[in-house]
Design a protein around this motif. Structure first.
Motif, PDB file in Angstrom:
ATOM      1  N   VAL A 621       0.856  -1.190   0.000  1.00  0.00           N
ATOM      2  CA  VAL A 621       0.000   0.000   0.000  1.00  0.00           C
ATOM      3  C   VAL A 621       0.889   1.236   0.000  1.00  0.00           C
ATOM      4  CG1 VAL A 621      -1.804  -1.210   1.283  1.00  0.00           C
ATOM      5  CG2 VAL A 621      -0.120   0.161   2.518  1.00  0.00           C
ATOM      6  N   ALA A 622       0.295   2.366  -0.310  1.00  0.00           N
ATOM      7  CA  ALA A 622       1.033   3.632  -0.258  1.00  0.00           C
ATOM      8  C   ALA A 622       1.462   3.895   1.179  1.00  0.00           C
ATOM      9  CB  ALA A 622       0.162   4.773  -0.774  1.00  0.00           C
ATOM     10  N   LEU A 623       2.704   4.308   1.360  1.00  0.00           N
ATOM     11  CA  LEU A 623       3.248   4.541   2.700  1.00  0.00           C
ATOM     12  C   LEU A 623       2.397   5.538   3.479  1.00  0.00           C
ATOM     13  CD1 LEU A 623       5.603   3.871   4.613  1.00  0.00           C
ATOM     14  CD2 LEU A 623       6.877   5.760   3.593  1.00  0.00           C
ATOM     15  N   ALA A 624       1.840   6.530   2.782  1.00  0.00           N
ATOM     16  CA  ALA A 624       1.042   7.560   3.454  1.00  0.00           C
ATOM     17  C   ALA A 624      -0.182   6.968   4.151  1.00  0.00           C
ATOM     18  CB  ALA A 624       0.611   8.620   2.448  1.00  0.00           C
ATOM     19  N   LEU A 625      -0.713   5.850   3.639  1.00  0.00           N
ATOM     20  CA  LEU A 625      -1.907   5.248   4.232  1.00  0.00           C
ATOM     21  C   LEU A 625      -1.633   4.647   5.603  1.00  0.00           C
ATOM     22  CD1 LEU A 625      -3.535   3.425   1.162  1.00  0.00           C
ATOM     23  CD2 LEU A 625      -4.239   5.572   2.224  1.00  0.00           C
TER      24      LEU A 625
END
Length: 907
Positions: A621-625
């Protein structure tokens, strides 16, 4: 610059945020108290050195900007933004090093001149001052320093370094030579404390508002005059030096403990312990501080630094407690040390050296933890010289012992250095696609199927790292492929191993011992049974049993991490881990050692998750999530983007939903490792070892599956033996032989329990029981022996009329019994000297003696026993009053005659 080393060395993960860094500005905590850059002993002596300081830096990576921009931006910030008068600033540049073949950095000199710095304030220095290196090897380069003139044009300049601009353009190789870096970087550093001193118009960092609250608190808490900022001979009694030492060191202690580094016995914790004890010495001996004073300064540190570093506020009570505990322990050790020194000195002659063994036992390396320089100072005050040569010998022996006890260091494999990585990047070689390492599936029969991987050889390397087009038969080499299904060691998981075959030649196996990740490239270490060259097509096969063992241990590690949080509380933090198919190692932050009950509870929690055979979900997943998910477990390290999430029992999307709170209820971690697809295959988990790495960090060792089951079975078997020993002891022993046999059996059980692979909670419980049994058994033996001795004493007293001497034989089961008989005889006949012999099986004879209170000074028990035991071909030991020994003889009468003759001659 430690956090940016992967960029400098070219090893940064190309998928991470850091890989995209080009320009960075930051402020960071720095501790400089050990290793290559060490300021510890300078702190307090002058007005500018610190063990902890805050570093302001700006960075340019990969040639984003270089010397001209770095110098001009620094000059603009200082003179136009901070409005520091230009006439107070001096600069220095690198004057070259002919030995290393380095020319003077005239480019930097000319940049400063073009910015308007007068030539009279542009100074040149050699490599000692203006060539910066991170260590014995690695990126390095010339630097230019900006200095501030404290004198302000009045008299001779008083220059203090303000800002250092490092131009990394070389790499120091292992052989000491310098090679150009593939990419150039800028690394600048300016100490916040020194900048504040300049901006506040102070001559010293200690005069700024960063330190004045601490200095004021020290004055209020100690019986000394206020701080006056004196140094050297002007600092009478070293009072101001002590002010600076204590103020600096308490800041360092607060910052380090808040970051999870606690005073300990090795590495960084040992350095911190030295800092703490140095602070205690100066505060108690010079500032006359009351006990517990250092801990009382922690709230002042929190007040001055807590807004910038909230972790200080969160951990203030813990920091104060740790500091106070160690201070109290050190002061107690100091008192004991003084007593031991005084007692030792009483036994020395006027010209004797103080024994190295005693000094060592007093030192940080020994039992009491006193700094050696303090021990030497205490001896110097008493006019005694230390045996320095003996101390050096002990230090060497300790170093050798530590080297033998240390965990074996894994042999360094093949590696791509900064030059090899730079060449690959220059050629545009893409990072290795290692996504096939996740290509495995769970079969209906419960087994795992691992896919093979078709790949092409992109580059080959010899053992010394040289890039070659081909390798020959029997050659150890490094292979770089376009893709791989091998897991390269990272995240605490051991590398895969296995083999590869060349397309069309499946019967020739190329064994692969390990895989390592180097800047996004996976390097396979292999042995070539036949020729291999760039462009060859190969097929890779991982060792299935090895990989499955790693998957089992890695999933178990996540369950263990979660179980520790469930048992010890949600604030429990992982400090590190490592695993291979044999066992897993897990370091966890704890304030106190885990109790047997807590260890058992952790195991039970893991067993419950294993028994439920939960699905293990994995997804990128995107790290920001992942940033704001309550309970999500991650380590303080750089993660790739996208990042892989491993969730036990809950789909990743649900686990990452902040509203779900799922990450608080199960194991959810950021992790690039390979895992089981269901928890049931872990089988079982047993914690088989536990030790304190340092105060605040516990290391756990665990096994899983069949090994765990074997550990439990062995634990049960030993528990039965302990139970049997308890019953034997409860029944009582009729004679000393049986009592001694039971005591020895308990001793053997203690060793077996201490060294066996078994549940740690059970080991701790059984050892506690066994040590209690040992005490009871020893008490029973003493009672039996006292009874036997009393009976034999009466027999001997009836046989011998009162007189100055008793020399006789007596049957005794042990030397301990014989000594008790002698003691009881002398208690009942204090004016009688006694020597007894006790014949044993196979001709051995025991001897014990004691001389009467009023015996002549020349008549000693040790000499008496030695005369008799030497006659029997044996040895003796003891003191002037009591002694014992052993020998062998078939002629007891002759031995008794020797004993009588010696005693009568002395009497």
């Amino acid at each position: 610059m430690n956090q940016f080393k992967p960029i400098f060395l070219g090893t940064v993960d190309p998928r991470s945020e850091m890989a995209g860094f080009r320009r960075v500005a930051n402020s960071q905590k720095c501790v400089r108290a050990g290793g290559h850059h060490n300021d510890l002993e300078d702190v307090g002596r002058d007005l500018s050195h610190h063990t902890f300081f805050e570093m302001l830096g700006n960075w340019a990576f990969g040639g984003e900007y270089f010397k001209e921009e770095a110098c001009s931006m620094a000059w603009e910030l200082l003179t136009q933004v901070y409005r520091i008068p230009e006439e107070r600033l001096w600069v220095s540049y690198f004057d070259g090093d002919p030995k290393a073949g380095l020319d003077p950095d005239l480019e930097t000199r000319d940049i400063w001149l073009s910015l308007g710095v007068p030539a009279s304030r542009v100074l040149s220095y050699g490599p000692q001052e203006n060539f910066w290196e991170m260590g014995d090897t690695g990126p390095c380069g010339p630097c230019t320093e900006i200095h501030y003139d404290l004198a302000g044009g009045v008299g001779a300049p008083q220059l203090v370094e303000l800002w250092n601009l490092v131009f990394m353009q070389h790499n120091r190789e292992a052989d000491g030579s310098l090679q150009p870096l593939p990419q150039r970087h800028v690394d600048t550093g300016m100490g916040l404390e020194r900048l504040v001193a300049v901006l506040q118009g102070k001559h010293s960092t200690y005069d700024t508002d960063l330190f004045s609250p601490l200095l004021s608190a020290i004055h209020q808490g100690c019986r000394v005059p206020p701080y006056l900022g004196r140094v050297g001979v002007a600092d009478e009694g070293r009072t101001d030096t002590a002010y600076r030492v204590v103020a600096d060191h308490i800041r360092t202690l607060g910052i380090c403990i808040a970051d999870g580094v606690f005073p300990g016995m090795s590495g960084a914790p040992l350095v911190l312990r030295r800092i703490l004890r140095r602070a205690v010495r100066f505060s108690t001996e010079i500032l006359k501080a009351p006990p517990g004073f250092l801990g009382s300064l922690v709230p002042v540190v929190v007040e001055t630094l807590g807004d910038a570093y909230p972790e200080l506020q969160r951990n203030s009570a813990q920091i104060a407690n740790l500091v106070s505990e160690d201070e109290a322990a050190f002061l107690a050790s100091l008192q004991r040390g003084r007593r031991i020194i005084d007692r030792t000195l009483r036994s020395l002659g006027p010209s004797d050296l103080f024994p190295a063994e005693v000094a060592w036992s007093l030192s940080l390396a020994g039992d009491l933890g006193l700094p050696l320089d303090l021990v030497e100072l205490m001896l110097e005050e008493k006019g005694v010289q230390l045996d320095s040569a003996g101390l050096e010998r002990l230090a060497r022996e300790e170093a050798q012992h530590r080297a033998q006890q240390a965990e074996p260091v894994q042999k360094q494999g093949l590696w791509l250095d900064v030059h090899a990585l730079g060449e690959l990047q220059r050629r545009g070689v893409p990072p290795t696609d290692d996504s096939p390492k996740y290509d495995y599936s769970l079969q209906p029969n419960g087994g795992y199927e691992f896919g093979t991987c078709e790949a092409q050889v992109l580059q080959l390397y010899t053992e010394d790292g040289t890039a070659v087009a081909s390798v020959g038969k029997g050659q150890r080499c490094g292979l770089l492929l376009d893709k791989t299904n091998f897991y390269a060691e990272q995240g605490g998981q051991a590398s895969d191993r296995g083999y590869l075959v060349r397309a069309g030649q499946e019967d020739v196996l190329f064994p692969v011992a390990r895989a390592q990740v180097c800047g996004g490239f996976i390097l396979h270490e292999a042995v070539a049974p036949e020729c291999l060259q760039i462009g060859d097509q190969v097929q890779l096969h991982v060792d299935k049993a090895w990989r499955l063992g790693c998957m089992e241990k890695h999933t178990a590690t996540h369950l263990l991490n979660w179980a520790l949080r469930q048992t010890l509380g949600p604030g429990t933090e992982q400090q590190g881990s490592h695993l291979n198919p044999e066992r897993l190692r897990f370091d966890v932050a704890t304030q106190t050692p885990l109790t047997p009950e807590q260890l058992r509870a952790v195991e039970n929690t893991v067993q419950e998750a294993v028994g439920q055979d939960k699905t293990v979900y994995m997804e990128e997943v995107a790290l920001a999530l992942t940033a704001q998910v309550p309970g999500l477990r991650s380590l303080d390290e750089v993660y790739p983007d996208p990042v892989r999430v491993v969730s036990v029992g809950v789909p990743v999307a649900h686990a990452l939903d902040p509203a779900s709170q799922a990450a608080l209820q199960t194991s959810v971690e950021l992790c690039c490792g390979t895992h089981l697809l269901c928890t049931g295959a872990v089988g079982d988990l047993v914690i088989i070892g536990e030790r304190q790495l340092s105060k605040g960090t516990t290391r756990l060792l665990a096994v899983t599956g069949e090994q765990a089951q074997q550990a439990r079975e062995l634990g049960q078997s030993l528990a039965q033996e302990v139970k049997a020993a308890t019953e034997r002891l409860s029944q009582g022993s009729r004679d000393g032989v049986e009592a001694h046999r039971l005591s020895k059996d308990i001793g053997r059980l203690i060793e077996a329990v201490d060294t066996s692979v078994m549940p740690q909670w059970q080991r701790r419980e059984l050892l506690a029981t066994l040590k209690m049994l040992q005490r009871r058994a020893n008490t029973a033996i003493r009672k039996l022996e006292m009874g036997q001795a009393a009976k034999k004493t009466q027999e001997l007293l009836e046989r011998h009329s009162k007189g100055p001497l008793i020399v006789d034989t007596v049957s005794a089961e042990s030397l301990s019994v014989l000594v008790k008989v002698v003691r009881q005889l002398c208690e009942q006949a204090p004016n009688t000297s006694v020597l007894l012999l006790s014949p044993q099986p196979v001709g051995k004879v025991l001897c014990a003696c004691r001389v009467a209170q009023g015996a002549t000074p020349t008549f000693t028990a040790e000499a008496w026993a030695l005369a008799v035991c030497s006659h029997m071909g044996g040895k003796a030991w003891g003191s002037r009053v009591v002694a014992q020994g052993t020998g062998s003889t078939a002629d007891l009468d002759a031995a008794l005659s020797t004993a009588r003759a010696y005693a009568l001659n002395q009497l």
